[in-house]
Design an enzyme around this catalytic site. Structure first.
Site, short mmCIF file in Angstrom:
data_model
loop_
_atom_site.label_atom_id
_atom_site.label_comp_id
_atom_site.label_asym_id
_atom_site.label_seq_id
_atom_site.Cartn_x
_atom_site.Cartn_y
_atom_site.Cartn_z
N HIS A 59 -0.26 5.28 -8.77
CA HIS A 59 -1.56 5.63 -8.12
C HIS A 59 -2.54 6.19 -9.19
O HIS A 59 -3.46 6.19 -9.30
CB HIS A 59 -1.40 6.59 -7.28
CG HIS A 59 -0.57 6.31 -5.85
ND1 HIS A 59 0.73 6.90 -5.51
CD2 HIS A 59 -0.86 5.52 -5.05
CE1 HIS A 59 1.19 6.34 -4.62
NE2 HIS A 59 0.23 5.48 -4.18
N SER A 207 6.90 2.81 -6.72
CA SER A 207 6.85 3.16 -5.46
C SER A 207 6.95 4.23 -4.72
O SER A 207 7.85 4.69 -5.16
CB SER A 207 7.56 1.70 -4.86
OG SER A 207 7.60 1.98 -3.18
#
Ligand code: PAF
Length: 302
Positions: A59, A207
């Site tokens: 991210h 993830s």
């Protein structure tokens, strides 16, 4: 939030760029809309990185990229109930608000849009945004309603944040293509950019779900990357027969004790249609269960 609060805050952030920002937290679509309207009126470009929180380096690479392309950076954090096909998955989704806030502050995020579920989906909410075709295969074939949930929430995030640019990870490649289609079809005038998947040193795609893997499953999870490596090796050596590529790649997952292959597909990189022969740009995508954790990955075969 009132318009004057937004103006005061923008002026403050302009004063000293060297002081780490304390991102403003916005809880309702109305307040987000008011802030974005102020920012746009000031002539600034807005970038949005939509997330469900549990932020990791993947991210943050999107955040860092987006920060270089706009003067006002919004990260949305919303665990969207509409896109979960299993209640257990929604309940187990990691929620790490304090760490997420600190990471956003460190990475120069201006505002965190973290609406509550009732603010997003009040009583009487009745709209669904659905992109046909692109969502039929791959993850869409195994997670009924998932992509309608994604497009509905992303349309709402776009409506509230009004970004000029939205940045998504290519790990969710099908999601990226669907959101790009939606933005184009609905004339949203938002650039939807996909960025490369960030990987751990051993190749596992980053993830939020990796935290659920036991040490043994974490090791076995490398089968996804190994299957992609095998497919790329064959494709780059000149193999054009997709069935042969898929069989060789699938073998590397099927031999792993706890792994259950949900799908492994080679598709056209743009329209996501399954391919029989490698001719133009192609992508291999797969989903693998390790115990109760579902992992996905994909890469290009060109
Ligand atoms: O990729 C995600 O984290 C989610 O699907 C998204 C785009 C934030 C929508 O909820």
């Amino acid at each position: 939030m009132t318009a004057s609060t937004a103006t005061a805050w923008i002026a403050e952030s302009d004063r000293d760029e060297s002081v780490p920002k304390q991102p403003q937290v916005i809880r309702t679509p109305e307040d987000m809309h008011a802030l974005s309207a102020q920012v746009r009126a000031g002539g600034k470009r807005i970038a949005l990185v939509p997330t469900m929180g549990a932020l990791h380096a993947g991210h943050l690479s999107l955040v860092d990229h987006a920060r270089g392309k706009a003067e006002f950076l919004v990260v949305s954090i919303f665990v969207n109930p509409l896109q979960f096909d299993r209640d257990a998955d929604l309940d187990a989704y990691p929620r790490t608000w304090e760490a997420d806030y600190a990471l956003c502050a460190e990475h120069g995020v201006d505002a965190i849009y973290a609406p509550t579920a009732p603010a997003m989906y009040p009583d009487g909410f009745a709209t669904k945004v659905s992109v046909s075709g692109l969502g039929a295969g791959l993850c869409g074939a195994h997670r009924p309603g998932h992509f309608d949930g994604v497009t509905t929430v992303v349309a709402k995030l776009f409506g509230a944040v009004m970004p000029h640019l939205a940045v998504f990870g290519q790990k969710d490649y099908q999601q990226l293509k669907i959101v790009q289609r939606m933005a184009a079809d609905l004339n949203m005038d938002i650039e939807v950019e996909g960025r490369p998947t960030l990987r751990e040193a051993d190749g596992l795609a980053m993830s939020s779900r990796n935290v659920h893997l036991s040490p043994a499953q974490r090791e076995q999870a490398l089968c996804l990357r190994r299957a992609l490596d095998k497919a790329q090796e064959l494709a780059r050596a000149g193999e054009r027969d997709v069935e042969k590529i898929k069989t060789a790649a699938a073998r590397l997952v099927e031999g792993v004790p706890e792994a259950r292959l949900e799908y492994l597909e080679v598709v056209d990189a743009e329209n996501l249609a399954p391919l029989a022969k490698l001719e133009g740009p192609a992508r291999m995508a797969l989903a693998v269960w390790l115990g109760a954790t579902r992992l996905i990955d994909n890469d290009d075969l060109n």
